[in-house]
Design an enzyme around this catalytic site. Sequence first.
Site, mmCIF file in Angstrom:
data_model
loop_
_atom_site.group_PDB
_atom_site.id
_atom_site.type_symbol
_atom_site.label_atom_id
_atom_site.label_comp_id
_atom_site.label_asym_id
_atom_site.label_seq_id
_atom_site.Cartn_x
_atom_site.Cartn_y
_atom_site.Cartn_z
ATOM 1 N N PRO A 125 13.042 -2.268 -1.910
ATOM 2 C CA PRO A 125 13.086 -2.820 -3.264
ATOM 3 C C PRO A 125 12.937 -4.334 -3.346
ATOM 4 C CG PRO A 125 15.321 -2.496 -2.460
ATOM 5 C CD PRO A 125 14.397 -2.061 -1.348
ATOM 6 N N SER A 126 12.989 -5.049 -2.213
ATOM 7 C CA SER A 126 13.085 -6.509 -2.297
ATOM 8 C C SER A 126 11.724 -7.156 -2.529
ATOM 9 C CB SER A 126 13.710 -7.067 -1.013
ATOM 10 O OG SER A 126 12.804 -6.947 0.055
ATOM 11 N N CYS A 127 11.750 -8.430 -2.929
ATOM 12 C CA CYS A 127 10.512 -9.154 -3.220
ATOM 13 C C CYS A 127 9.988 -9.832 -1.971
ATOM 14 C CB CYS A 127 10.765 -10.189 -4.304
ATOM 15 S SG CYS A 127 11.193 -9.428 -5.855
ATOM 16 N N ASP A 128 9.908 -9.104 -0.881
ATOM 17 C CA ASP A 128 9.324 -9.652 0.333
ATOM 18 C C ASP A 128 8.314 -8.636 0.821
ATOM 19 O OD1 ASP A 128 8.789 -10.312 3.078
ATOM 20 O OD2 ASP A 128 10.571 -11.591 3.023
ATOM 21 N N ASN B 99 17.914 -11.200 -2.085
ATOM 22 C CA ASN B 99 17.417 -10.840 -3.417
ATOM 23 C C ASN B 99 18.500 -10.251 -4.314
ATOM 24 O OD1 ASN B 99 13.974 -9.574 -3.566
ATOM 25 N ND2 ASN B 99 14.791 -11.598 -3.860
#
Length: 376
Positions: free
Chosen positions: A322-325, A366
Amino acid sequence: MTDRILEFLRNRREDGPCLVVDLEVVRDNYAAFARALPDTRVFYAVKANPDPRVLELLAALGSCFDTASVVEIEQALAAGASPDRISFGNTIKKERDIARAYALGVRLFAVDCEAEVEKIARAAPGSKVFCRMLCGGAGAEWPLSRKFGCAVEMAPRVLEHAHRLGLVAFGLSFHVGSQQRNPYMWDAALKASAAIFRDLADRGIVLQMVNLGGGFPTRYLKSVPAVKAYAQAILRSLHKHFGNHIPETIIEPGRGMVGNAGVIEAEVVLISRKSDDDEVKWVYLDIGKFNGLAETMDEMIRYPIRTAFDGDETAPCVLAGPSCDSVDVLYEKEPYFLPISLEIGSKVLIEGTGAYTTTYSSVGFNGFPPLKSYVI
Ligand SMILES: *Cc1c(COP(=O)(O)O)cnc(C)c1O
């Protein structure tokens, strides 16, 4: 997956992804190791899952503990292990941490070079040391080859140095690589160990112990040999190379002790396609590389994933966290087949996640909290 875990999940209050560890499975795993290798002491590798309830159970069953830091030593002590059941198995230690371990009563240390021997001679005088040797790691899904250990030719010199500085040159260790699927991988290292035992005995240094390390696998998607098969292969190699002078042995299972005791429940956050003609769907979970599934790095560990739609037609999916990486993609090179009926909001169960999940989870990248863990 056990009925106890399913029952727990049915009754839990919904609060994001979580790991559930069934202690009965840990108990069975410990018994399997103890039964298969009755003359070998078990040093559980604390880093695999340091939950206090797991450590307490293992301490009560008679396990010893392989630790890598002062905090892990304190965790093992708090769980009820006496210091003589704890080894400081990391070959890379600060001298003040060695002194702290010594003050806590620990007398067994790993080394892989002369500089580390000198630290131990100063900070933990008279202790037992074992020298870690490099080991190839072929056949392992999570190899540990280069970072720890010295070349086989160097080990006698390291142990001689320890002997000269008043330490007990106690033995040798190696690790055949984690999730080692080949039970015969211990043979070459045992052959080398026996040669070093003979070599040092000729020089008046009598080693006593071989630390066989970890590497015992847990079942993910592919089946793996049982502990008994590993024990038989190891015992055969010990007899072959040491004859009638079998040394004291220890094992350090981490993954093999707790991996199959844990299941993560996670949720599908989004299912999408990147273009109209994209063959592969993207499935995003509320768990990824930063909150528990770090071992999907390079797609090395492929976890079994169960859904309520198993048995339906499947399609290849890219599975992501789910993270923005953008590195937070679990399986893409080799897409994961999931039921086409899977929906946003569906729950998934990720099996074999009792080892190396909570400890690899970030403190809150995040804003996603560390992986929650329940021990039942
Ligand atoms: C991590 C580690 C282990 C545990 O390895 P598994 O493959 O999980 O059994 C054992 N010994 C040492 C020294 C380790 O670093």
